[in-house]
Design an enzyme around this catalytic site. Structure first.
Site, PDB file in Angstrom:
ATOM      1  N   PHE A  10     -28.901  39.871  37.236  1.00 23.88           N
ATOM      2  CA  PHE A  10     -29.312  39.762  35.842  1.00 23.88           C
ATOM      3  C   PHE A  10     -30.676  40.405  35.613  1.00 23.88           C
ATOM      4  O   PHE A  10     -30.866  41.133  34.635  1.00 23.88           O
ATOM      5  CB  PHE A  10     -29.328  38.303  35.402  1.00 23.88           C
ATOM      6  CG  PHE A  10     -29.422  38.134  33.908  1.00 23.88           C
ATOM      7  CD1 PHE A  10     -28.370  38.499  33.095  1.00 23.88           C
ATOM      8  CD2 PHE A  10     -30.562  37.616  33.318  1.00 23.88           C
ATOM      9  CE1 PHE A  10     -28.446  38.354  31.708  1.00 23.88           C
ATOM     10  CE2 PHE A  10     -30.647  37.472  31.945  1.00 23.88           C
ATOM     11  CZ  PHE A  10     -29.587  37.843  31.134  1.00 23.88           C
ATOM     12  N   GLY A 128     -28.508  33.229  26.050  1.00 18.92           N
ATOM     13  CA  GLY A 128     -27.375  33.589  25.217  1.00 18.92           C
ATOM     14  C   GLY A 128     -26.242  34.180  26.029  1.00 18.92           C
ATOM     15  O   GLY A 128     -26.339  34.308  27.256  1.00 18.92           O
ATOM     16  N   SER A 130     -24.183  36.520  27.980  1.00 14.15           N
ATOM     17  CA  SER A 130     -24.484  37.815  28.608  1.00 14.15           C
ATOM     18  C   SER A 130     -24.086  37.804  30.071  1.00 14.15           C
ATOM     19  O   SER A 130     -24.401  36.855  30.794  1.00 14.15           O
ATOM     20  CB  SER A 130     -25.972  38.131  28.481  1.00 14.15           C
ATOM     21  OG  SER A 130     -26.755  37.052  28.968  1.00 14.15           O
ATOM     22  N   ALA A 132     -24.416  40.277  33.575  1.00 10.72           N
ATOM     23  CA  ALA A 132     -25.245  41.369  34.081  1.00 10.72           C
ATOM     24  C   ALA A 132     -24.526  42.713  34.028  1.00 10.72           C
ATOM     25  O   ALA A 132     -25.111  43.728  33.627  1.00 10.72           O
ATOM     26  CB  ALA A 132     -25.687  41.056  35.514  1.00 10.72           C
ATOM     27  N   LYS A 183     -23.962  24.463  28.885  1.00 12.66           N
ATOM     28  CA  LYS A 183     -22.779  25.330  28.930  1.00 12.66           C
ATOM     29  C   LYS A 183     -22.370  25.629  30.369  1.00 12.66           C
ATOM     30  O   LYS A 183     -21.176  25.805  30.659  1.00 12.66           O
ATOM     31  CB  LYS A 183     -23.028  26.615  28.137  1.00 12.66           C
ATOM     32  CG  LYS A 183     -24.137  27.518  28.684  1.00 12.66           C
ATOM     33  CD  LYS A 183     -23.619  28.568  29.626  1.00 12.66           C
ATOM     34  CE  LYS A 183     -24.739  29.410  30.204  1.00 12.66           C
ATOM     35  NZ  LYS A 183     -24.235  30.442  31.138  1.00 12.66           N
ATOM     36  N   SER A 246     -18.100  34.571  35.139  1.00 11.83           N
ATOM     37  CA  SER A 246     -19.046  33.455  35.222  1.00 11.83           C
ATOM     38  C   SER A 246     -18.951  32.800  36.592  1.00 11.83           C
ATOM     39  O   SER A 246     -17.885  32.339  37.010  1.00 11.83           O
ATOM     40  CB  SER A 246     -18.736  32.422  34.135  1.00 11.83           C
ATOM     41  OG  SER A 246     -19.349  31.181  34.428  1.00 11.83           O
ATOM     42  N   ARG A 247     -20.083  32.706  37.278  1.00 14.59           N
ATOM     43  CA  ARG A 247     -20.102  32.052  38.593  1.00 14.59           C
ATOM     44  C   ARG A 247     -19.788  30.564  38.467  1.00 14.59           C
ATOM     45  O   ARG A 247     -19.122  29.994  39.332  1.00 14.59           O
ATOM     46  CB  ARG A 247     -21.472  32.252  39.250  1.00 14.59           C
ATOM     47  CG  ARG A 247     -21.759  33.691  39.645  1.00 14.59           C
ATOM     48  CD  ARG A 247     -23.200  33.890  40.047  1.00 14.59           C
ATOM     49  NE  ARG A 247     -24.094  33.688  38.904  1.00 14.59           N
ATOM     50  CZ  ARG A 247     -25.407  33.817  38.952  1.00 14.59           C
ATOM     51  NH1 ARG A 247     -25.996  34.102  40.088  1.00 14.59           N
ATOM     52  NH2 ARG A 247     -26.149  33.634  37.885  1.00 14.59           N
ATOM     53  N   ASN A 248     -20.267  29.941  37.410  1.00 17.06           N
ATOM     54  CA  ASN A 248     -19.996  28.515  37.220  1.00 17.06           C
ATOM     55  C   ASN A 248     -18.505  28.272  36.988  1.00 17.06           C
ATOM     56  O   ASN A 248     -17.928  27.324  37.534  1.00 17.06           O
ATOM     57  CB  ASN A 248     -20.826  27.983  36.045  1.00 17.06           C
ATOM     58  CG  ASN A 248     -22.307  28.005  36.349  1.00 17.06           C
ATOM     59  OD1 ASN A 248     -22.830  27.142  37.028  1.00 17.06           O
ATOM     60  ND2 ASN A 248     -23.001  29.021  35.842  1.00 17.06           N
ATOM     61  N   GLU A 268     -25.788  27.686  39.053  1.00 16.00           N
ATOM     62  CA  GLU A 268     -26.824  26.926  38.369  1.00 16.00           C
ATOM     63  C   GLU A 268     -26.299  25.593  37.843  1.00 16.00           C
ATOM     64  O   GLU A 268     -27.012  24.593  37.800  1.00 16.00           O
ATOM     65  CB  GLU A 268     -27.390  27.749  37.202  1.00 16.00           C
ATOM     66  CG  GLU A 268     -28.147  29.003  37.602  1.00 16.00           C
ATOM     67  CD  GLU A 268     -29.575  28.732  38.023  1.00 16.00           C
ATOM     68  OE1 GLU A 268     -29.848  27.630  38.533  1.00 16.00           O
ATOM     69  OE2 GLU A 268     -30.422  29.617  37.828  1.00 16.00           O
TER      70      GLU A 268
END
Length: 318
Positions: A10, A128, A130, A132, A183, A246-248, A268
């Protein structure tokens, strides 16, 4: 002139986007070998392969070599305090957090950690929807710049807006920060539901009720409802809960289908879920999906058990 601390995907993407328009950007990384490789190859081959650095993007491992201008802190939330402890004093330059979450040890938000470590520096957060890869490729997105000092926020908005990143401004820092934190937790929940085969309707329900939890905590902290309906809340929630970029969300998928997840990938939302649960308990706020995610992460709940618990809660008005 802009400095970016942290050469992960990122941070590198932000540096590329901002330098592409001609701004002088310095990207700092701790690892001298990584810096040398980026200088030679003019790319971050380990994090964003194939994304060539613009001519105005410079890389360094010397934090005393950073130019005047805002400093973007693109490090994982749980490493923000350590980074600020180890980095030199940047004086009156604005420090802009580019991470999302809550510090597990203190339950503080990104700008609160900055204020704790650098009380004399103006702080803000850039957040917001986004990814990478999208930013580095020059694909369009819109972000929120939250700064309590409106004059500094206006200046940062103008400086950091690029050809493909449109930045909106707000003074509602708590709203922007809680949106970005919650989120990630809801993305884990949605990934787990899809991974376990519970279906798209279950995901939609989790997103909607997760948004309610986001509002519940943010409003209790004095945030504005319109902030949560914007990019840093609803916008980021939608992106993160629906994409395997998304890693999450991918981490949640791995929980749902009982697959191994790469321990070297930063998630995270895992630490943030525990921090949010602790904060909610201290504030006597009901956040059942957050509680369920903590159970999933700790292994005390299975996905279907968690869903059963959520479905069997007392009936109430929406």
């Amino acid at each position: 002139m802009i400095s970016v601390i942290g050469a992960g995907a990122f941070g590198t993407a932000l540096a590329i986007s901002m330098a592409r328009g001609g701004a002088q950007v310095t990207l700092w990384a701790r690892d001298a070998a990584q810096v040398a490789a980026m200088r030679d190859g003019r790319e971050n081959a380990t994090r964003l392969p194939g994304m060539t650095f613009p001519e105005t993007l410079h890389v360094t491992e010397d934090a005393t070599d950073l130019p005047d201008g805002p400093v973007l802190l693109s490090v994982p939330m749980q490493m923000l305090r350590t980074a600020l402890r180890d980095l030199p004093d940047f004086g009156p330059r604005p420090l802009v957090a580019c991470c999302k979450g809550i510090e597990l040890s203190t339950r503080l938000s990104p700008t609160q950690v900055i204020a704790d470590m650098r009380p004399d520096a103006p702080s803000a957060i850039l957040t917001g929807p986004s990814f990478a890869q999208d930013i580095a490729r020059g694909l369009p997105t819109a972000l929120t710049l939250a700064c309590a000092e409106d004059g500094i926020g206006r200046s940062l908005q103008k400086t950091l807006t690029t050809q493909n990143i449109r930045i909106y401004r707000t003074t509602d820092v708590p709203g922007a920060e809680i949106g970005g934190a919650v989120k990630n937790v809801m993305a884990i929940a949605c990934g787990a539901a899809i991974g376990a085969g519970l279906g798209e309707s279950a995901r939609a329900a989790l997103m909607t009720r997760g948004y309610a939890e986001m509002q519940r905590m943010a409003l209790a902290l004095g945030a504005r409802a319109d902030t949560l309906a914007g990019l840093s809340g609803f916008g980021d929630l939608t992106l993160t809960c629906t994409s395997e970029l998304s890693r999450n969300y991918r981490y949640g998928l791995s929980i749902g289908n009982s697959a191994e997840f790469d321990p070297d990938i930063t998630v995270e939302g895992a630490a943030t879920a525990r921090a949010l649960q602790a904060r909610a308990q201290a504030m006597t706020l009901d956040m059942p999906i957050t509680d369920a995610v903590v159970g999933l992460i700790d292994g005390t709940l299975g996905v279907r058990d968690a869903m059963t618990l959520l479905l069997s809660r007392p009936l109430k008005e929406e």
